[in-house]
Design a protein around this motif. Structure first.
Motif, short mmCIF file in Angstrom:
data_model
loop_
_atom_site.label_atom_id
_atom_site.label_comp_id
_atom_site.label_asym_id
_atom_site.label_seq_id
_atom_site.Cartn_x
_atom_site.Cartn_y
_atom_site.Cartn_z
N LYS A 27 0.84 -1.20 0.00
CA LYS A 27 0.00 0.00 0.00
C LYS A 27 0.88 1.25 0.00
CE LYS A 27 -4.20 -1.69 0.56
NZ LYS A 27 -5.28 -1.42 -0.32
N GLU A 28 0.32 2.34 -0.46
CA GLU A 28 1.06 3.60 -0.54
C GLU A 28 1.52 4.07 0.86
OE1 GLU A 28 2.89 6.51 -2.65
OE2 GLU A 28 1.65 4.96 -3.54
N GLY A 33 0.97 -1.93 6.46
CA GLY A 33 1.88 -3.07 6.45
C GLY A 33 2.48 -3.38 7.81
N LEU A 34 2.35 -2.46 8.76
CA LEU A 34 2.88 -2.68 10.10
C LEU A 34 1.84 -3.26 11.05
CD1 LEU A 34 5.03 0.53 10.50
CD2 LEU A 34 5.84 -1.80 10.15
N ASN A 91 8.61 -1.31 -3.74
CA ASN A 91 7.79 -0.11 -4.00
C ASN A 91 8.68 1.10 -4.22
OD1 ASN A 91 5.32 -1.32 -3.89
ND2 ASN A 91 4.70 -0.40 -1.95
N SER A 92 9.74 1.21 -3.43
CA SER A 92 10.65 2.34 -3.56
C SER A 92 11.33 2.33 -4.93
CB SER A 92 11.70 2.27 -2.45
OG SER A 92 12.66 3.27 -2.62
N ARG A 93 11.75 1.16 -5.38
CA ARG A 93 12.37 1.06 -6.71
C ARG A 93 11.39 1.47 -7.81
NH1 ARG A 93 15.30 -4.73 -6.24
NH2 ARG A 93 16.98 -4.10 -4.87
#
Length: 106
Positions: A27-28, A33-34, A91-93
């Motif tokens: 997710k954005e 995710g935590l 996601n960062s990539r």
């Protein structure tokens, strides 16, 4: 007789949790995710706190057992965090590639 059925149900449950963690981690926002690692950590705390106190009181052995129980109960937390960080890295990539493609268009 029920062993194979119970094993398949448990395995399906674990696979479902892994896929849910991957979905939430992608997710954005980083907070969904935590959720599962936090729940897993809280369960580990409860697991260690619910150990029966020995009749002779708190001893070094009991403290050691509580620490080991806490660490072993946190193995799922570590696995969920590894999935979280691996998904966030991908996601960062993807964001960096999108940013480079936008700059190339300009």
């Amino acid at each position: 007789m029920n062993f194979p059925v119970n094993t398949l149900i448990a395995l399906a449950f674990l696979v479902g949790i892994v896929f849910l963690q991957i979905f939430l981690s992608k997710k954005e926002s980083k907070f969904p995710g935590l959720v599962l690692p936090i729940i897993s950590f809280l369960v580990a705390i409860l697991y260690a706190m619910n150990m029966a106190m020995p009749p002779e009181g708190v001893t070094g052995g009991f403290v050691w057992e509580a620490i080991v129980a806490f660490l072993l109960a946190n193995i799922p937390t570590l696995i969920l965090l590894a999935i979280y960080f691996a998904s966030r890295k991908s996601n960062s990539r993807k964001k960096q590639l999108d940013k480079m493609n936008i700059q190339d268009l300009n």
